[in-house]
Design a protein around this motif. Sequence first.
Motif, PDB file in Angstrom:
ATOM      1  N   ILE A  53      -0.974  23.397   2.859  1.00 51.42           N
ATOM      2  CA  ILE A  53      -0.488  23.855   4.167  1.00 51.42           C
ATOM      3  C   ILE A  53       0.945  23.389   4.427  1.00 51.42           C
ATOM      4  N   GLY A  54       1.379  22.367   3.722  1.00 48.40           N
ATOM      5  CA  GLY A  54       2.755  21.920   3.884  1.00 48.40           C
ATOM      6  C   GLY A  54       3.774  22.903   3.346  1.00 48.40           C
ATOM      7  N   SER A  55       3.327  23.900   2.599  1.00 48.87           N
ATOM      8  CA  SER A  55       4.249  24.911   2.069  1.00 48.87           C
ATOM      9  C   SER A  55       4.513  26.034   3.064  1.00 48.87           C
ATOM     10  N   PHE A  56       3.755  26.093   4.148  1.00 44.44           N
ATOM     11  CA  PHE A  56       3.967  27.135   5.149  1.00 44.44           C
ATOM     12  C   PHE A  56       5.212  26.825   5.981  1.00 44.44           C
ATOM     13  N   GLN A  57       5.977  27.863   6.256  1.00 47.23           N
ATOM     14  CA  GLN A  57       7.257  27.676   6.938  1.00 47.23           C
ATOM     15  C   GLN A  57       7.091  27.013   8.303  1.00 47.23           C
ATOM     16  N   ALA A  58       6.046  27.391   9.025  1.00 45.80           N
ATOM     17  CA  ALA A  58       5.859  26.821  10.366  1.00 45.80           C
ATOM     18  C   ALA A  58       5.648  25.314  10.302  1.00 45.80           C
ATOM     19  N   ILE A  59       4.901  24.854   9.300  1.00 43.42           N
ATOM     20  CA  ILE A  59       4.670  23.419   9.138  1.00 43.42           C
ATOM     21  C   ILE A  59       5.965  22.724   8.732  1.00 43.42           C
ATOM     22  N   LYS A  60       6.720  23.354   7.838  1.00 43.12           N
ATOM     23  CA  LYS A  60       7.996  22.778   7.406  1.00 43.12           C
ATOM     24  C   LYS A  60       8.941  22.577   8.593  1.00 43.12           C
ATOM     25  N   HIS A  61       9.001  23.568   9.470  1.00 44.79           N
ATOM     26  CA  HIS A  61       9.889  23.460  10.631  1.00 44.79           C
ATOM     27  C   HIS A  61       9.486  22.293  11.526  1.00 44.79           C
ATOM     28  N   ARG A  62       8.193  22.157  11.752  1.00 46.46           N
ATOM     29  CA  ARG A  62       7.729  21.060  12.627  1.00 46.46           C
ATOM     30  C   ARG A  62       8.024  19.707  12.006  1.00 46.46           C
ATOM     31  N   LEU A  63       7.818  19.588  10.708  1.00 44.67           N
ATOM     32  CA  LEU A  63       8.087  18.314  10.049  1.00 44.67           C
ATOM     33  C   LEU A  63       9.586  18.026   9.980  1.00 44.67           C
ATOM     34  N   ALA A  64      10.389  19.054   9.815  1.00 45.07           N
ATOM     35  CA  ALA A  64      11.837  18.856   9.810  1.00 45.07           C
ATOM     36  C   ALA A  64      12.319  18.375  11.180  1.00 45.07           C
ATOM     37  N   ASP A  65      11.792  18.971  12.232  1.00 47.91           N
ATOM     38  CA  ASP A  65      12.154  18.531  13.581  1.00 47.91           C
ATOM     39  C   ASP A  65      11.728  17.082  13.804  1.00 47.91           C
ATOM     40  N   LEU A  66      10.538  16.736  13.306  1.00 50.64           N
ATOM     41  CA  LEU A  66      10.057  15.366  13.465  1.00 50.64           C
ATOM     42  C   LEU A  66      10.944  14.387  12.696  1.00 50.64           C
TER      43      LEU A  66
END
Length: 383
Positions: free
Chosen positions: A273-286
Amino acid sequence: MNRLDVDPAVLLESEERSQLRAVLRDLFAEACGSEEVRKQVESPRGYDQALWARLAGEIGVHGLALPEEYGGGGYTFAELAVALEEAGRVLCPAPLLSTVVLAGHALLGSGDRRACERWLPGIASGAVTATVAGFVQAADVTAERGPDGWVLRGEADFVPDGEGADLLLVVARAPDGERLFACEPEPPHGKHGSTCDRAARRVLDPTRRQVLVRFRGTPAEPVGEPGQVPGIVDAVLDAGRVALAAEHVGGCAHALDATLEYVSQRTQFGRAIGSFQAIKHRLADLLVEVEGARSASAYASACLAEWTPELPVAASAAAVACTGAYRLATTEYVQLHGGIGFTWEHPAHLYVRRARADEALFGTADDHRLRLAELLGLTGTSG
């Protein structure tokens, strides 16, 4: 305001600090896993006394920022901040914040050499636990002279780590104005009964206990001189804010690491699930939030290490940045773990509770925004 004049070396991770971090991380990994923390908070003292002794005796954490003349290591708050960050990473429930930071700075800030010689060596060695009362918590305590010296009467509520503290440093109203007093709640050997009652409060964060303290003619000794209380309280609270910021950086780091590990392993539709763009964006913001908090914390620790005039600004800025980052980190910790993250048994909830409870411990983020506006001269009204 003037430009900050801080030695850049204080902002960097020196070799000594890196070694200290590595030693502490190994020790906490051994003694402060999530299950161990749950067991510790349910114990009578609320923390592992053996770990407390090891931190003091083997590593010298308690005395890192205390002068050598009082049994300390003679380092600065920059070194202590490393220990606080690593403690925050695992939610170590030992009373480092209350004993070493709050009480330690109260004693040093009083300039009372006799009081420092009496109690700081015990704090440095781990033999004495201490806290402060009436600094920011609700309190109504008076001091009066009795036949055998000063006594305290009244109540102080939500005293951090006060249940088993050996020493209480209390702000009380005396005939000559507010003063700082030291009292040892347990009666000396041979005396009858206790004149200090302590009742545990039910609080959101079980890893940081708080109590209601009732003084009923409790013997106490004045610390420092009349008129010092406002300056001591301000300095101690700023030290507490900087310490809390360091703890929050550690908590953020754990939440981010744990979440990254989970989203790298958890699969959905045949993909992590970490490969999904939406998850990547949230983790990048964090990550951006966490790195900003880390910078604010390091800056504040440098100011406290060198006691620069900009400390109040740095402390409040760190409080805003770090509480915000911690709130976001713990929110993502729960949500990105999916269904399991919403169960009470998951470690994420201990971090959520710590983050929410700490938001108001030394003033909310809104309180600090207002303080920053005042300190920076931004509160004037235009004609």
